[in-house]
Design a protein around this motif. Structure first.
Motif, PDB file in Angstrom:
ATOM      1  N   GLY A 176      57.545 -16.581   2.639  1.00  0.00           N
ATOM      2  CA  GLY A 176      57.700 -17.115   2.949  1.00  0.00           C
ATOM      3  C   GLY A 176      56.890 -18.297   2.328  1.00  0.00           C
ATOM      4  N   ARG A 178      53.292 -21.542  -0.121  1.00  0.00           N
ATOM      5  CA  ARG A 178      54.352 -21.401   0.400  1.00  0.00           C
ATOM      6  C   ARG A 178      54.989 -21.397  -0.419  1.00  0.00           C
ATOM      7  NH1 ARG A 178      58.809 -24.094   1.137  1.00  0.00           N
ATOM      8  NH2 ARG A 178      60.484 -23.929   2.705  1.00  0.00           N
ATOM      9  N   SER A 235      58.545 -21.618  -2.846  1.00  0.00           N
ATOM     10  CA  SER A 235      59.447 -23.098  -3.276  1.00  0.00           C
ATOM     11  C   SER A 235      61.281 -21.956  -2.905  1.00  0.00           C
ATOM     12  CB  SER A 235      59.699 -23.471  -4.436  1.00  0.00           C
ATOM     13  OG  SER A 235      59.812 -21.910  -5.278  1.00  0.00           O
ATOM     14  N   ASP A 236      62.374 -22.404  -2.247  1.00  0.00           N
ATOM     15  CA  ASP A 236      63.144 -22.212  -2.491  1.00  0.00           C
ATOM     16  C   ASP A 236      64.002 -21.407  -3.664  1.00  0.00           C
ATOM     17  OD1 ASP A 236      63.825 -22.807   0.422  1.00  0.00           O
ATOM     18  OD2 ASP A 236      64.754 -24.883  -0.269  1.00  0.00           O
ATOM     19  N   GLU A 237      63.813 -21.963  -5.164  1.00  0.00           N
ATOM     20  CA  GLU A 237      64.395 -21.493  -6.023  1.00  0.00           C
ATOM     21  C   GLU A 237      63.298 -20.194  -6.524  1.00  0.00           C
ATOM     22  OE1 GLU A 237      64.693 -21.880 -10.968  1.00  0.00           O
ATOM     23  OE2 GLU A 237      63.531 -23.703  -9.125  1.00  0.00           O
ATOM     24  N   ARG A 246      61.833 -17.784  -3.813  1.00  0.00           N
ATOM     25  CA  ARG A 246      62.730 -16.557  -3.118  1.00  0.00           C
ATOM     26  C   ARG A 246      63.808 -16.764  -3.606  1.00  0.00           C
ATOM     27  NH1 ARG A 246      62.783 -17.884   3.371  1.00  0.00           N
ATOM     28  NH2 ARG A 246      60.665 -17.850   2.759  1.00  0.00           N
ATOM     29  N   GLN A 247      64.864 -17.396  -3.793  1.00  0.00           N
ATOM     30  CA  GLN A 247      65.753 -17.183  -4.715  1.00  0.00           C
ATOM     31  C   GLN A 247      65.847 -15.910  -5.262  1.00  0.00           C
ATOM     32  OE1 GLN A 247      68.633 -20.332  -5.763  1.00  0.00           O
ATOM     33  NE2 GLN A 247      70.171 -18.504  -6.236  1.00  0.00           N
ATOM     34  N   SER A 304      65.620 -16.094   4.244  1.00  0.00           N
ATOM     35  CA  SER A 304      66.435 -16.904   3.934  1.00  0.00           C
ATOM     36  C   SER A 304      66.283 -17.370   3.178  1.00  0.00           C
ATOM     37  CB  SER A 304      66.759 -18.401   5.305  1.00  0.00           C
ATOM     38  OG  SER A 304      65.188 -18.497   5.582  1.00  0.00           O
TER      39      SER A 304
END
Length: 86
Positions: free
Chosen positions: A25, A32, A34-36, A38-39, A86
């Protein structure tokens, strides 16, 4: 250059770095992810693994499954390790 060409030319070191960023993560420098990000990284890693014929059991998200009634079914060798991304 198409996405497929980019994945074909992706350096294995970059692939490992992306995979590690997904797992932890964060980027190698500690920032860190980001969710975007990571996707996008996960999509690139999955495409890389398919394009470079990485064995299924070494791929991101692999879960070993045993069919009902197989020799392995019913054995209790202890807890299974599952890596959740995740």
């Amino acid at each position: 250059m198409t996405y497929e060409e980019l994945i074909q030319r992706l350096d294995p070191t970059v692939y490992r770095s992306l995979r590690r960023a997904i797992e932890l993560g964060k980027w190698p420098d500690g920032r860190r992810i980001s969710d975007e990000q990571r996707q996008i990284c996960l999509e690139a890693v999955i495409h890389y693994e398919n394009a470079h014929n990485i064995p299924e059991q070494e791929r991101v998200g692999y879960i070993e499954r045993h069919s009902c009634g197989s020799e392995e079914s019913g054995k209790d060798d202890g807890p299974d390790t599952i890596r959740i991304v995740s």
